[in-house]
Motif scaffolding. Sequence first.
Motif, short mmCIF file in Angstrom:
data_model
loop_
_atom_site.label_atom_id
_atom_site.label_comp_id
_atom_site.label_asym_id
_atom_site.label_seq_id
_atom_site.Cartn_x
_atom_site.Cartn_y
_atom_site.Cartn_z
N TYR A 66 -0.69 8.02 4.26
CA TYR A 66 -0.84 8.72 5.54
C TYR A 66 0.21 9.82 5.68
N ARG A 67 1.34 9.67 4.98
CA ARG A 67 2.37 10.71 5.03
C ARG A 67 1.86 12.03 4.45
N ILE A 68 0.97 11.94 3.49
CA ILE A 68 0.39 13.15 2.90
C ILE A 68 -0.40 13.91 3.96
N VAL A 69 -1.18 13.20 4.74
CA VAL A 69 -1.98 13.84 5.80
C VAL A 69 -1.06 14.46 6.85
N ILE A 70 -0.04 13.74 7.24
CA ILE A 70 0.90 14.27 8.22
C ILE A 70 1.55 15.54 7.68
N PHE A 71 1.96 15.51 6.42
CA PHE A 71 2.57 16.69 5.81
C PHE A 71 1.59 17.86 5.78
N GLN A 72 0.33 17.59 5.45
CA GLN A 72 -0.66 18.66 5.38
C GLN A 72 -0.93 19.25 6.76
N VAL A 73 -0.96 18.44 7.78
CA VAL A 73 -1.17 18.96 9.14
C VAL A 73 0.03 19.81 9.56
N LEU A 74 1.24 19.34 9.27
CA LEU A 74 2.43 20.12 9.58
C LEU A 74 2.44 21.44 8.81
N LEU A 75 2.03 21.38 7.54
CA LEU A 75 1.95 22.59 6.72
C LEU A 75 0.90 23.55 7.27
N THR A 76 -0.19 23.01 7.80
CA THR A 76 -1.23 23.84 8.43
C THR A 76 -0.65 24.61 9.61
N ARG A 120 0.85 -1.19 0.00
CA ARG A 120 0.00 0.00 0.00
C ARG A 120 0.88 1.24 0.00
N PRO A 121 0.46 2.26 -0.74
CA PRO A 121 1.25 3.50 -0.73
C PRO A 121 1.18 4.17 0.64
N PRO A 122 2.25 4.84 1.05
CA PRO A 122 2.24 5.50 2.36
C PRO A 122 1.47 6.81 2.32
#
Length: 122
Positions: free
Chosen positions: A10-20, A6-8
């Motif tokens: 969840y890293r996209i969500v983590i990045f978006q929260v950090l960017l927020t 499966r592609p990771p």
Amino acid sequence: MAGIPRPPAYRIVIFQVLLTFAVALLALLHSPLAAKSAFLGGLTCAVPNAYFIWKAFKYSGARSAAQIVQSFYQGEAWKFVLTSLCFVVIFQRVEPLNVLALFAGFITVQLGHVASAKIANL
């Protein structure tokens, strides 16, 4: 025989929260109101996207192809609905609000998809 991993995503969500958080901290240079508004804008992008990723990558394998396609469509539809609801709630319930900072936070996190695609492939 090993399956396709499966592609990771969840890293996209983590990045978006950090960017927020980063956008909110940057907006804090202007004012606390701008920071709060930018934070809400970032969350308005990140939270529905987190739901989409959870929904879209719920199934895997060739035998689940129909469920995978259905999950993608449902996830995208609900992402749109959740994004709309977030904006409605913010505009109805949050006062005072810096609308420019709200949309700046939303757009910045939305454009973060370009960078997050690279991060997910690490």
